[in-house]
Design an enzyme around this catalytic site. Structure first.
Site, mmCIF file in Angstrom:
data_model
loop_
_atom_site.group_PDB
_atom_site.id
_atom_site.type_symbol
_atom_site.label_atom_id
_atom_site.label_comp_id
_atom_site.label_asym_id
_atom_site.label_seq_id
_atom_site.Cartn_x
_atom_site.Cartn_y
_atom_site.Cartn_z
ATOM 1 N N ASN A 162 19.604 -10.939 -23.920
ATOM 2 C CA ASN A 162 19.978 -9.693 -24.608
ATOM 3 C C ASN A 162 20.951 -9.898 -25.771
ATOM 4 O O ASN A 162 20.961 -9.135 -26.723
ATOM 5 C CB ASN A 162 20.499 -8.655 -23.618
ATOM 6 C CG ASN A 162 21.664 -9.134 -22.801
ATOM 7 O OD1 ASN A 162 21.942 -10.332 -22.756
ATOM 8 N ND2 ASN A 162 22.355 -8.231 -22.159
ATOM 9 N N GLU A 260 29.101 -14.161 -15.564
ATOM 10 C CA GLU A 260 29.106 -12.798 -16.110
ATOM 11 C C GLU A 260 27.780 -12.169 -15.735
ATOM 12 O O GLU A 260 26.726 -12.615 -16.204
ATOM 13 C CB GLU A 260 29.285 -12.829 -17.621
ATOM 14 C CG GLU A 260 30.634 -13.414 -17.998
ATOM 15 C CD GLU A 260 30.918 -13.324 -19.491
ATOM 16 O OE1 GLU A 260 32.037 -13.659 -19.861
ATOM 17 O OE2 GLU A 260 30.025 -12.924 -20.256
ATOM 18 N N CYS A 294 24.884 -5.569 -20.545
ATOM 19 C CA CYS A 294 25.519 -5.594 -19.225
ATOM 20 C C CYS A 294 26.574 -4.502 -19.127
ATOM 21 O O CYS A 294 26.818 -3.957 -18.061
ATOM 22 C CB CYS A 294 26.142 -6.959 -18.973
ATOM 23 S SG CYS A 294 27.301 -7.419 -20.244
HETATM 24 P P1 NAD Z 1 18.455 -14.020 -15.723
HETATM 25 O O1 NAD Z 1 19.407 -14.186 -14.595
HETATM 26 O O2 NAD Z 1 17.034 -13.795 -15.405
HETATM 27 O O3 NAD Z 1 18.490 -15.301 -16.683
HETATM 28 C C1 NAD Z 1 19.673 -15.744 -17.303
HETATM 29 C C2 NAD Z 1 19.523 -17.208 -17.655
HETATM 30 O O4 NAD Z 1 19.453 -17.979 -16.456
HETATM 31 C C3 NAD Z 1 18.260 -17.545 -18.447
HETATM 32 O O5 NAD Z 1 18.562 -18.524 -19.410
HETATM 33 C C4 NAD Z 1 17.343 -18.104 -17.367
HETATM 34 O O6 NAD Z 1 16.358 -18.978 -17.894
HETATM 35 C C5 NAD Z 1 18.337 -18.843 -16.495
HETATM 36 N N1 NAD Z 1 17.912 -19.087 -15.118
HETATM 37 C C6 NAD Z 1 17.016 -18.376 -14.386
HETATM 38 N N2 NAD Z 1 16.897 -18.911 -13.152
HETATM 39 C C7 NAD Z 1 17.738 -19.971 -13.106
HETATM 40 C C8 NAD Z 1 18.071 -20.913 -12.097
HETATM 41 N N3 NAD Z 1 17.515 -20.881 -10.889
HETATM 42 N N4 NAD Z 1 18.988 -21.865 -12.379
HETATM 43 C C9 NAD Z 1 19.584 -21.902 -13.596
HETATM 44 N N5 NAD Z 1 19.301 -21.049 -14.584
HETATM 45 C C10 NAD Z 1 18.390 -20.080 -14.353
HETATM 46 O O7 NAD Z 1 19.052 -12.837 -16.628
HETATM 47 P P2 NAD Z 1 18.400 -12.177 -17.926
HETATM 48 O O8 NAD Z 1 17.231 -11.363 -17.477
HETATM 49 O O9 NAD Z 1 18.202 -13.196 -18.973
HETATM 50 O O10 NAD Z 1 19.568 -11.210 -18.409
HETATM 51 C C11 NAD Z 1 19.711 -9.898 -17.925
HETATM 52 C C12 NAD Z 1 20.834 -9.815 -16.911
HETATM 53 O O11 NAD Z 1 21.999 -10.399 -17.457
HETATM 54 C C13 NAD Z 1 21.220 -8.397 -16.571
HETATM 55 O O12 NAD Z 1 21.440 -8.280 -15.184
HETATM 56 C C14 NAD Z 1 22.536 -8.188 -17.302
HETATM 57 O O13 NAD Z 1 23.362 -7.218 -16.743
HETATM 58 C C15 NAD Z 1 23.117 -9.555 -17.260
HETATM 59 N N6 NAD Z 1 24.076 -9.754 -18.349
HETATM 60 C C16 NAD Z 1 25.411 -9.810 -18.051
HETATM 61 C C17 NAD Z 1 26.347 -9.959 -19.059
HETATM 62 C C18 NAD Z 1 27.821 -10.003 -18.747
HETATM 63 O O14 NAD Z 1 28.574 -10.456 -19.588
HETATM 64 N N7 NAD Z 1 28.274 -9.563 -17.590
HETATM 65 C C19 NAD Z 1 25.940 -10.058 -20.384
HETATM 66 C C20 NAD Z 1 24.575 -10.016 -20.659
HETATM 67 C C21 NAD Z 1 23.654 -9.867 -19.618
#
Ligand code: NAD
Length: 492
Positions: A162, A260, A294
């Site tokens: 995002n 995060e 988020c």
């Molecule tokens: P996601 O958890 O699906 O993926 C995040 C990252 O992790 C990606 O690069 C993905 O390829 C990687 N990943 C996936 N499985 C993994 C594993 N088993 N081991 C290591 N890496 C792995 O999240 P998303 O769909 O990309 O993002 C959306 C989510 O992120 C929402 O829940 C949102 O609230 C959260 N978010 C939080 C913040 C914050 O600062 N708190 C900021 C942005 C997004």
């Protein structure tokens, strides 16, 4: 044709490999394509689909580079990061086009994200000159004692789709400032921005190996990174489920994490002079990035007596949102990231209707004309949402806002806190005592009084409960993640 479309026509179709040890590597045979969320048939490029071997190469190079980088004086490391911030600003047009093309957000937001990344990078650059340590009295007459902060080593930075510019910068900036090296794994839905960021850091003078990028999936690249014995910290931004899995894996090796995660952020409206002003702020914080933030406001907890007036003000505000692709002049809200994510958001909408919430606005998948080419969903408002319903409790991560009416101030605070998340919260009131009470009692990492959930580039950023774990990022709190404390005793 718009500047962005012109630019894209000449820029799409590239093939990109990993950036390891200061060099761009060929992509190899295994690649995957990414597509424009506002124009699903437009392939933007091919990106390496890497695995454990590439991760090992990058981490070994990062470890070697770290041994020298940690010796570079902090102010000199900072000077390189200041240059990188300048380069982000100089390249803002190209970066914003790429970011908007692969992520979908409108151009004004994309430019805002790049500008914010430059601001955060400057804060981090300054941090390199103010790494803490204490000099303490000794138990001995001729002794003294001190503490030093030292970089932890190679950091794995794993980011979501995002915010593909600011999130990697939020991890790379402080890591380098505190003397760590980084291997970045960007989301495989938005790898193009990350590729351009590597050029920014290289051109600013970051030595070879100090920052690397390995492109690929979470399973193949993410997991290999977390398991690599030379990785000493994992800074992750993404969903709570993935964060929990990463934390348990990292915990096996006593590797620290900075997580995060998701949010279900409330706007708690207690009293106000002007409903329209409040509605403008709430809509801004709810629908930016199509609600895929988020810290997006996703529920409005409002006293029953004000619910109708506030809802009408919100409807007026939301009617002014102009949905469209990033390149369309005047568009203020783009598409969702993928067809799959859109289906998930539409599922939440269908469920809310079954749960008895009243659909006040939107609720539709936008399919007419050019909208059918992208993953567009209309800005959606539900009223009369029960505080125990799924819509009131679960993260939707889309343009869907829920109005949850409550009978008292006590109930408002209780409802605000009654979700598994605790990232950001807004409260609206003219009563200073009430605002202080909310700031004290809100179970969230960040509280905003009388404005939406927009954070600042030098303040700690993070969440409690299922929204985060480990040291908050951005602010001075980052040093708790990127450094360890060493106690040193002297005797003369
Ligand atoms: P996601 O958890 O699906 O993926 C995040 C990252 O992790 C990606 O690069 C993905 O390829 C990687 N990943 C996936 N499985 C993994 C594993 N088993 N081991 C290591 N890496 C792995 O999240 P998303 O769909 O990309 O993002 C959306 C989510 O992120 C929402 O829940 C949102 O609230 C959260 N978010 C939080 C913040 C914050 O600062 N708190 C900021 C942005 C997004």
């Amino acid at each position: 044709m718009s500047d962005m479309l012109n630019w894209l026509a000449g820029a799409v179709g590239g093939t990109y490999g990993n950036f390891i040890g200061g060099e761009w590597k060929p992509a190899g045979d295994k690649t995957s394509r990414i597509f424009n969320p506002a124009d699903r048939d437009q392939s933007l490029g091919r990106f390496a689909d890497s695995g454990a071997a590439e991760v090992d190469e990058a981490v070994v190079a990062a470890h070697k580079a770290w041994l020298s980088w940690r010796q570079v004086p902090g102010p000199d490391r900072g000077a390189i990061l200041f240059r990188a911030a300048d380069l982000l600003e100089q390249r803002i047009d190209e970066l914003a086009f790429i970011l908007a093309a692969e992520q979908g957000k409108v151009l004004a937001e994309a430019r805002g994200e790049v500008g914010r990344a430059a601001k955060e990078l400057r804060f981090s650059a300054g941090e390199a000159s103010r790494i803490d340590g204490d000099v303490l009295p000794s138990e001995k007459r001729n002794g003294f004692a001190m503490t030093l902060r030292e970089p932890i080593g190679v950091v794995a930075a794993i980011g979501p789709w995002n915010f593909p510019v600011v999130t990697p910068v939020r991890k790379i900036g402080p890591a380098l400032a505190f003397g760590c090296s980084v291997v970045l794994k960007s989301s495989n839905l938005t790898p193009w921005s990350a590729v351009k960021l590597m050029d920014v850091f290289r051109d600013a003078g970051v030595p070879a190996g100090v920052v690397s990028l390995v492109l690929g999936s979470g399973r193949a690249v993410g997991e290999a990174l977390i398991r690599h014995p030379l990785v000493r910290g994992v800074s992750f931004t993404g969903s709570t489920g993935t964060g929990v899995a990463i934390n348990s894996e990292a915990g096996r090796r006593l590797v620290r994490t900075q997580l995060e995660l998701g949010g279900k952020n409330p706007a708690v409206v207690l009293d106000y002079d002007n409903a329209a002003t409040i509605a403008r702020q709430i809509a801004g914080a709810a629908f930016a990035c199509s609600g895929q933030r988020c810290t997006a406001l996703s529920r409005i907890v409002v006293l029953e007596k004000n619910a109708r007036e506030l809802t009408e003000a919100l409807e007026a505000e939301m009617a002014a949102i102009s949905v469209g692709p990033a390149w369309q002049a005047g568009a203020t809200m783009g598409p969702l990231i993928t067809a799959q994510h859109k289906a998930s958001v539409m599922g939440h909408i269908a469920h809310a209707r079954e749960d008895g919430a009243t659909l006040a606005l939107g609720g539709t998948s936008m399919e007419d004309g050019d909208f059918a080419r992208g993953h567009f969903v209309a800005p959606t408002l539900f009223t009369g949402v029960a505080k125990t319903s799924r819509l009131a409790l679960e993260e939707v991560f889309g343009p869907v806002l829920a109005v949850v009416p409550v009978g008292s101030i006590d109930e408002a605070i209780e409802v605000a806190n009654s979700v598994e998340y605790g990232l950001a919260a807004s409260v609206y009131t003219n009563d200073v005592n009430l605002s202080l009470r909310f700031a004290r009692e809100s179970q969230s990492g960040m509280v905003h009084v009388n404005h939406g959930t927009a954070s600042e580039a030098h303040m700690p950023f993070g969440g409690v409960k299922a929204s985060g774990f480990g040291a908050y990022s951005i602010g001075h709190s980052n040093q708790e993640f990127f450094t360890t404390v060493k106690a040193v005793y002297f005797q003369s």
